[in-house]
Write a protein that holds these residues in place. Structure first.
Motif, PDB file in Angstrom:
ATOM      1  N   PHE A 131       7.821   0.796   1.041  1.00  0.00           N
ATOM      2  CA  PHE A 131       8.260   1.623   2.167  1.00  0.00           C
ATOM      3  C   PHE A 131       7.100   1.678   3.142  1.00  0.00           C
ATOM      4  N   SER A 132       7.313   1.171   4.345  1.00  0.00           N
ATOM      5  CA  SER A 132       6.210   0.960   5.277  1.00  0.00           C
ATOM      6  C   SER A 132       6.377   1.844   6.502  1.00  0.00           C
ATOM      7  N   MET A 133       5.797   3.027   6.426  1.00  0.00           N
ATOM      8  CA  MET A 133       5.950   3.971   7.525  1.00  0.00           C
ATOM      9  C   MET A 133       4.598   4.384   8.113  1.00  0.00           C
ATOM     10  N   ASP A 137      -3.396   4.301  12.844  1.00  0.00           N
ATOM     11  CA  ASP A 137      -3.835   4.883  14.115  1.00  0.00           C
ATOM     12  C   ASP A 137      -3.031   6.086  14.587  1.00  0.00           C
ATOM     13  N   THR A 138      -2.029   6.491  13.815  1.00  0.00           N
ATOM     14  CA  THR A 138      -1.293   7.713  14.187  1.00  0.00           C
ATOM     15  C   THR A 138      -1.222   8.612  12.955  1.00  0.00           C
ATOM     16  N   ALA A 139      -1.010   9.917  13.183  1.00  0.00           N
ATOM     17  CA  ALA A 139      -1.016  10.869  12.064  1.00  0.00           C
ATOM     18  C   ALA A 139       0.256  10.729  11.247  1.00  0.00           C
ATOM     19  N   GLY A 140       0.100  10.298   9.994  1.00  0.00           N
ATOM     20  CA  GLY A 140       1.258  10.120   9.114  1.00  0.00           C
ATOM     21  C   GLY A 140       1.982  11.433   8.862  1.00  0.00           C
ATOM     22  N   SER A 141       1.259  12.546   8.982  1.00  0.00           N
ATOM     23  CA  SER A 141       1.897  13.838   8.733  1.00  0.00           C
ATOM     24  C   SER A 141       2.839  14.225   9.879  1.00  0.00           C
ATOM     25  N   ASP A 142       2.799  13.493  10.989  1.00  0.00           N
ATOM     26  CA  ASP A 142       3.709  13.755  12.111  1.00  0.00           C
ATOM     27  C   ASP A 142       4.326  12.424  12.551  1.00  0.00           C
ATOM     28  N   LYS A 163       0.690  -1.102   9.906  1.00  0.00           N
ATOM     29  CA  LYS A 163       0.953  -0.047   8.925  1.00  0.00           C
ATOM     30  C   LYS A 163      -0.122  -0.107   7.858  1.00  0.00           C
ATOM     31  N   TRP A 164      -0.265   1.005   7.142  1.00  0.00           N
ATOM     32  CA  TRP A 164      -1.092   0.923   5.937  1.00  0.00           C
ATOM     33  C   TRP A 164      -0.590   1.912   4.894  1.00  0.00           C
ATOM     34  N   PHE A 165      -1.165   1.793   3.718  1.00  0.00           N
ATOM     35  CA  PHE A 165      -0.717   2.596   2.570  1.00  0.00           C
ATOM     36  C   PHE A 165       0.747   2.349   2.234  1.00  0.00           C
ATOM     37  N   SER A 166       1.201   1.106   2.467  1.00  0.00           N
ATOM     38  CA  SER A 166       2.556   0.729   2.048  1.00  0.00           C
ATOM     39  C   SER A 166       2.443   0.338   0.570  1.00  0.00           C
ATOM     40  N   THR A 167       2.741   1.312  -0.289  1.00  0.00           N
ATOM     41  CA  THR A 167       2.517   1.114  -1.731  1.00  0.00           C
ATOM     42  C   THR A 167       3.347  -0.062  -2.257  1.00  0.00           C
ATOM     43  N   GLY A 224      -0.971  -1.118  -5.658  1.00  0.00           N
ATOM     44  CA  GLY A 224      -1.879  -1.210  -4.514  1.00  0.00           C
ATOM     45  C   GLY A 224      -1.230  -0.620  -3.262  1.00  0.00           C
ATOM     46  N   HIS A 225      -2.060  -0.310  -2.281  1.00  0.00           N
ATOM     47  CA  HIS A 225      -1.560   0.291  -1.028  1.00  0.00           C
ATOM     48  C   HIS A 225      -1.964  -0.632   0.116  1.00  0.00           C
ATOM     49  N   ALA A 226      -1.008  -1.375   0.626  1.00  0.00           N
ATOM     50  CA  ALA A 226      -1.335  -2.482   1.532  1.00  0.00           C
ATOM     51  C   ALA A 226      -1.450  -2.054   2.992  1.00  0.00           C
ATOM     52  N   ARG A 378      -1.929  15.476  -3.231  1.00  0.00           N
ATOM     53  CA  ARG A 378      -1.984  16.465  -2.140  1.00  0.00           C
ATOM     54  C   ARG A 378      -1.782  15.817  -0.773  1.00  0.00           C
ATOM     55  N   LEU A 379      -1.712  14.472  -0.767  1.00  0.00           N
ATOM     56  CA  LEU A 379      -1.581  13.754   0.515  1.00  0.00           C
ATOM     57  C   LEU A 379      -0.242  13.051   0.694  1.00  0.00           C
ATOM     58  N   TYR A 380       0.146  12.237  -0.316  1.00  0.00           N
ATOM     59  CA  TYR A 380       1.327  11.398  -0.072  1.00  0.00           C
ATOM     60  C   TYR A 380       2.605  12.236  -0.026  1.00  0.00           C
ATOM     61  N   ASP A 381       3.604  11.665   0.633  1.00  0.00           N
ATOM     62  CA  ASP A 381       4.858  12.373   0.912  1.00  0.00           C
ATOM     63  C   ASP A 381       4.600  13.690   1.635  1.00  0.00           C
ATOM     64  N   GLY A 382       3.593  13.686   2.478  1.00  0.00           N
ATOM     65  CA  GLY A 382       3.279  14.861   3.297  1.00  0.00           C
ATOM     66  C   GLY A 382       2.160  15.673   2.692  1.00  0.00           C
ATOM     67  N   PRO A 383       1.078  15.908   3.468  1.00  0.00           N
ATOM     68  CA  PRO A 383      -0.030  16.708   2.928  1.00  0.00           C
ATOM     69  C   PRO A 383       0.382  18.172   2.690  1.00  0.00           C
ATOM     70  N   ASP A 384      -0.371  18.820   1.810  1.00  0.00           N
ATOM     71  CA  ASP A 384      -0.090  20.224   1.447  1.00  0.00           C
ATOM     72  C   ASP A 384       0.168  21.111   2.665  1.00  0.00           C
ATOM     73  N   GLU A 385      -0.707  20.946   3.660  1.00  0.00           N
ATOM     74  CA  GLU A 385      -0.665  21.858   4.811  1.00  0.00           C
ATOM     75  C   GLU A 385       0.686  21.803   5.513  1.00  0.00           C
ATOM     76  N   VAL A 386       1.253  20.609   5.585  1.00  0.00           N
ATOM     77  CA  VAL A 386       2.535  20.449   6.280  1.00  0.00           C
ATOM     78  C   VAL A 386       3.656  21.119   5.476  1.00  0.00           C
ATOM     79  N   HIS A 387       3.593  20.990   4.142  1.00  0.00           N
ATOM     80  CA  HIS A 387       4.627  21.642   3.327  1.00  0.00           C
ATOM     81  C   HIS A 387       4.481  23.158   3.365  1.00  0.00           C
TER      82      HIS A 387
HETATM   83  C1  LIG Z   1      -1.606   7.158  -2.867  1.00  0.00           C
HETATM   84  C2  LIG Z   1      -0.863   7.137  -1.580  1.00  0.00           C
HETATM   85  C3  LIG Z   1       0.333   6.421  -1.482  1.00  0.00           C
HETATM   86  C4  LIG Z   1       1.019   6.349  -0.267  1.00  0.00           C
HETATM   87  N1  LIG Z   1       2.163   5.586  -0.183  1.00  0.00           N
HETATM   88  C5  LIG Z   1       2.770   5.430   1.021  1.00  0.00           C
HETATM   89  C6  LIG Z   1       3.886   4.521   1.166  1.00  0.00           C
HETATM   90  O1  LIG Z   1       4.333   3.897   0.205  1.00  0.00           O
HETATM   91  N2  LIG Z   1       4.415   4.344   2.409  1.00  0.00           N
HETATM   92  C7  LIG Z   1       3.937   5.009   3.500  1.00  0.00           C
HETATM   93  O2  LIG Z   1       4.484   4.812   4.589  1.00  0.00           O
HETATM   94  N3  LIG Z   1       2.892   5.881   3.388  1.00  0.00           N
HETATM   95  C8  LIG Z   1       2.296   6.092   2.186  1.00  0.00           C
HETATM   96  N4  LIG Z   1       1.193   6.927   2.072  1.00  0.00           N
HETATM   97  C9  LIG Z   1       0.683   7.604   3.256  1.00  0.00           C
HETATM   98  C10 LIG Z   1       0.940   9.105   3.242  1.00  0.00           C
HETATM   99  O3  LIG Z   1       2.308   9.399   3.333  1.00  0.00           O
HETATM  100  C11 LIG Z   1       0.105   9.709   4.391  1.00  0.00           C
HETATM  101  O4  LIG Z   1      -1.257   9.574   4.023  1.00  0.00           O
HETATM  102  C12 LIG Z   1       0.422  11.149   4.658  1.00  0.00           C
HETATM  103  O5  LIG Z   1       1.700  11.284   5.228  1.00  0.00           O
HETATM  104  C13 LIG Z   1      -0.630  11.771   5.609  1.00  0.00           C
HETATM  105  O6  LIG Z   1      -0.778  10.994   6.759  1.00  0.00           O
HETATM  106  P1  LIG Z   1      -2.238  10.564   7.232  1.00  0.00           P
HETATM  107  O7  LIG Z   1      -2.937   9.937   6.095  1.00  0.00           O
HETATM  108  O8  LIG Z   1      -2.111   9.779   8.482  1.00  0.00           O
HETATM  109  O9  LIG Z   1      -2.997  11.939   7.516  1.00  0.00           O
HETATM  110  P2  LIG Z   1      -2.984  12.761   8.882  1.00  0.00           P
HETATM  111  O10 LIG Z   1      -1.582  12.901   9.377  1.00  0.00           O
HETATM  112  O11 LIG Z   1      -3.984  12.194   9.783  1.00  0.00           O
HETATM  113  O12 LIG Z   1      -3.451  14.187   8.360  1.00  0.00           O
HETATM  114  C14 LIG Z   1      -4.798  14.416   7.947  1.00  0.00           C
HETATM  115  C15 LIG Z   1      -4.945  15.859   7.542  1.00  0.00           C
HETATM  116  O13 LIG Z   1      -4.702  16.698   8.660  1.00  0.00           O
HETATM  117  C16 LIG Z   1      -4.242  17.958   8.213  1.00  0.00           C
HETATM  118  N5  LIG Z   1      -2.962  18.291   8.872  1.00  0.00           N
HETATM  119  C17 LIG Z   1      -2.017  17.443   9.331  1.00  0.00           C
HETATM  120  N6  LIG Z   1      -0.975  18.134   9.839  1.00  0.00           N
HETATM  121  C18 LIG Z   1      -1.285  19.450   9.707  1.00  0.00           C
HETATM  122  C19 LIG Z   1      -0.625  20.665  10.019  1.00  0.00           C
HETATM  123  N7  LIG Z   1       0.587  20.647  10.592  1.00  0.00           N
HETATM  124  N8  LIG Z   1      -1.234  21.828   9.716  1.00  0.00           N
HETATM  125  C20 LIG Z   1      -2.463  21.834   9.131  1.00  0.00           C
HETATM  126  N9  LIG Z   1      -3.145  20.719   8.806  1.00  0.00           N
HETATM  127  C21 LIG Z   1      -2.552  19.554   9.080  1.00  0.00           C
HETATM  128  C22 LIG Z   1      -4.021  17.830   6.689  1.00  0.00           C
HETATM  129  O14 LIG Z   1      -5.118  18.382   6.016  1.00  0.00           O
HETATM  130  C23 LIG Z   1      -3.959  16.335   6.484  1.00  0.00           C
HETATM  131  O15 LIG Z   1      -4.350  15.943   5.173  1.00  0.00           O
HETATM  132  C24 LIG Z   1       0.508   7.038   0.859  1.00  0.00           C
HETATM  133  C25 LIG Z   1      -0.674   7.775   0.750  1.00  0.00           C
HETATM  134  C26 LIG Z   1      -1.352   7.827  -0.441  1.00  0.00           C
HETATM  135  C27 LIG Z   1      -2.637   8.614  -0.510  1.00  0.00           C
END
Ligand SMILES: Cc1cc2nc3c(=O)[nH]c(=O)nc-3n(C[C@H](O)[C@H](O)[C@H](O)COP(=O)(O)OP(=O)(O)OC[C@H]3O[C@@H](n4cnc5c(N)ncnc54)[C@H](O)[C@@H]3O)c2cc1C
Length: 433
Positions: A131-133, A137-142, A163-167, A224-226, A378-387
Motif C-alpha cells: 500500500f503506497s500512500m 516530502d509531505t506529512a503522512g499524518s495529513d 513514496k516511501w515506507f510502502s511496506t 521491508g519499507h520501500a 506509535r507511528l504507522y496507521d496514524g501517529p498517536d497525536e492524530v488519534h
Molecule cells: C513501520 C512502518 C510501516 C509503515 N507502512 C506504511 C505502508 O505500508 N504504506 C504507507 O503508505 N505508509 C506506511 N507507513 C507510514 C506511516 O503511515 C506514516 O509514517 C505516518 O502516517 C506518519 O506520517 P509521517 O511519517 O509523514 O509523519 P508526519 O506526518 O510528518 O508527522 C510527524 C509527527 O508530527 C506530529 N503530528 C502530526 N500531526 C499532528 C497533529 N495533528 N497533532 C499533534 N502532532 C501531530 C506527530 O508527533 C507525528 O509523529 C509506515 C510507517 C512505519 C513506521
C-alpha cells in the motif's frame, strides 16, 4: 439482556489449536528467518499454510464468497491475539498486513475483473501487495497534502511522484497507489487509488529504508519499507480502483479494520513479553530475594496485567461494535485503542526487557526486537497525536460551552439555585431554630 464474555466451545477449540500450532511450528521460524532468506522462508511456510487451510482458518478476515472464513472482527480479534505473538504467524494464516488490508480494499472497491486478476491470487497467497500512500516530502499524518499525481492521458493515467515506507513493496507483485487526480476538488476528494503492477515501466523501487527494526540496509526482504519513485508510470483506465476521487473514503474503510487488527496483534506480542517477565521474576535472584518478591517487580506484573486486560477489552469491544454497527460507528473506539494499545505494548515490553537486564537488551531474547516493533506502533496507521486529537474532537462534539461562561458544576451558583428551589424547606428549618 445480552452481555456475554464467553467463547463458544467450537471456536475455543480452534483457538487452542492455533495457540499450539503457532508456538510449535511458527515460533521456531522467528529464530532462523534471516538465515532462511526469502526462498527458504516461502518453502518453510508452504506446508504450514496448507495445514491452516485444512483447518478452515485461511484468510479469516474476508467473507466466504471471496474465499475467506467470514469470522467477523471479534473472532478475528481472539485469533490475532494468538497470531500476533510471532511476526510470521499472520503469513501462515493468510491475513498478514498489508495484504489483508489490501484484499479488503479490493473486495470493497474492486471491479469483477480486478478481483479476478488481483484479489483471488492475493487470497490464494500467489501474489503479494503493498500500500503506497506515504510520501517523504509531505506529512503522512495529513494525507490531504499528498503530491503524487495521476493525470489522464490517452485514455489511461500517468502517475508521477515519490513514496516511501510502502511496506513489502520490494517483494510485492503489485502496489495500491494513492495519487491526486483532482487537485481542485474538495480536500477529501482530490485523491484516487490505482492498482500498479511493480514491473510497470517507470516504477523504480529505490531501496528498503533502513529503520530501527532493520538498521542495516537490505533489499527485497519480507517486512521491508520501500522508497519508490513513480516516473511517468502509465497505467490503463482499468487500473483505477474504486471511484475517481474516492481515495480517502476507501483508505478510511481500509484503515479501520487494519488498525483494529494491529491492536489485536499487539496483544499477542504483549502477552509473550508478559510471560517472559513473569518467568524471569521467578528465576532471577538478587539482594536476598527473587525478583518476584520485590514490590517494584510485583507492580510491573500487576500494572501490565491491568493494562493488557483494559486493552484487550477495549479492542474486543471495538471489534464487537464493528461487527454489530459497522466500521464508521466504531471510529472513536478504534482511534482509542490505536494509541492506547500502542502504549500498553510499549510499557509491557519495556518492563519485561528491564527485568531481564542486559540479557533483555541483547539479541539472545526477542525483547529488543519487540521493543523496536513497539516504537513503530506509535507511528504507522496514524501517529498517536492524530488519534488522540480525533478522539478528543469526537468527544467534544457531545459537549457545549455554558452560555454564561460559568462552569455547570460551579458550587456557589448551584447552591444559589438549590436555595431558591428549597426556599420553603430552608425557611421552615430556620424558623424552627
Ligand atoms: C513501520 C512502518 C510501516 C509503515 N507502512 C506504511 C505502508 O505500508 N504504506 C504507507 O503508505 N505508509 C506506511 N507507513 C507510514 C506511516 O503511515 C506514516 O509514517 C505516518 O502516517 C506518519 O506520517 P509521517 O511519517 O509523514 O509523519 P508526519 O506526518 O510528518 O508527522 C510527524 C509527527 O508530527 C506530529 N503530528 C502530526 N500531526 C499532528 C497533529 N495533528 N497533532 C499533534 N502532532 C501531530 C506527530 O508527533 C507525528 O509523529 C509506515 C510507517 C512505519 C513506521
Amino acid at each position: 439482556m445480552a452481555w456475554d464474555f464467553s467463547t463458544e466451545p467450537e471456536f475455543q477449540a480452534q483457538l487452542d489449536w492455533m495457540r499450539d500450532f503457532v508456538r510449535d511450528e511458527i515460533w521456531p521460524i522467528d529464530t532462523v528467518f534471516e538465515e532462511l532468506g526469502q526462498d527458504g522462508f516461502d518453502r518453510a511456510m508452504a506446508p504450514l499454510k496448507e495445514r491452516v487451510r485444512e483447518r478452515g482458518l485461511w484468510a479469516a478476515h474476508l467473507p466466504p464468497e471471496l474465499g475467506g472464513q467470514g469470522f467477523g472482527q471479534v473472532k478475528l480479534g481472539l485469533m490475532h491475539e494468538i497470531l500476533g505473538s510471532s511476526p510470521f504467524a499472520p503469513v501462515a494464516f493468510g491475513n498478514q498486513a498489508p495484504d489483508s488490508g489490501n484484499s479488503e480494499v479490493l473486495a470493497l472497491a474492486g471491479t469483477d475483473d480486478q478481483k479476478e486478476q488481483w484479489l483471488h491470487p492475493l487470497l490464494a497467497g500467489d501474489l503479494r501487495s503493498a500500500f503506497s500512500m506515504t510520501e517523504p516530502d509531505t506529512a503522512g499524518s495529513d494525507p490531504t497534502l499528498l503530491q503524487t499525481s495521476a493525470t489522464e492521458d490517452s485514455g489511461g493515467w500517468v502517475i508521477n511522484g515519490r513514496k516511501w515506507f510502502s511496506t513489502n513493496a520490494s517483494v510485492a507483485d503489485f502496489l495500491i497507489v494513492m495519487a491526486v487526480t483532482d487537485p481542485d476538488a474538495h480536500r477529501y476528494q482530490r485523491a484516487s487509488m490505482f492498482i500498479v503492477p511493480v514491473d510497470t515501466p517507470g516504477v523504480r523501487i529505490l531501496r528498503d529504508v533502513p529503520t530501527m527494526e532493520h538498521p542495516a540496509e537490505r533489499f527485497g526482504a519480507y517486512g521491508g519499507h520501500a522508497e519508490i519513485a513513480y516516473e511517468d508510470v502509465r497505467v490503463p483506465k482499468e487500473a483505477l480502483l474504486g471511484a475517481r476521487g474516492a481515495g480517502f473514503l476507501i483508505a478510511q474503510q481500509r484503515l479501520g479494520p487494519g488498525r483494529i487488527h494491529h491492536c489485536m496483534r499487539w496483544l499477542g506480542v504483549s502477552r509473550r513479553a508478559f510471560d517472559m517477565l513473569c518467568e524471569r521474576a521467578l528465576t532471577r535472584y538478587s539482594h536476598g530475594s527473587l525478583l518476584a518478591e520485590k514490590q517494584t517487580v510485583q507492580n510491573w506484573i500487576a500494572d501490565s496485567a491491568a493494562q493488557m486486560q483494559a486493552a484487550r477489552l477495549m479492542t474486543l469491544h471495538a471489534a464487537w461494535k464493528m461487527d454489530t454497527e459497522g466500521a464508521s460507528a466504531a471510529r472513536q473506539d478504534i482511534a482509542l485503542i490505536k494509541f492506547f494499545g500502542a502504549q500498553v505494548l510499549h510499557d509491557v515490553v519495556d518492563r519485561a526487557l528491564q527485568a531481564h537486564g542486559s540479557l533483555g537488551y541483547s539479541t539472545d531474547l526477542p525483547l529488543e526486537q519487540m521493543y523496536r516493533f513497539a516504537r513503530a506502533a506509535r507511528l504507522y496507521d496514524g501517529p498517536d497525536e492524530v488519534h488522540r486529537q480525533s478522539v478528543a474532537r469526537q468527544i467534544l462534539r457531545g459537549y457545549e460551552a455554558p452560555a454564561d461562561g460559568v462552569p455547570s458544576e460551579h458550587v456557589p451558583t448551584r447552591r444559589e439555585a438549590a436555595r431558591a428551589r428549597f426556599a420553603d424547606l430552608l425557611e421552615a428549618v430556620t424558623s424552627n431554630d
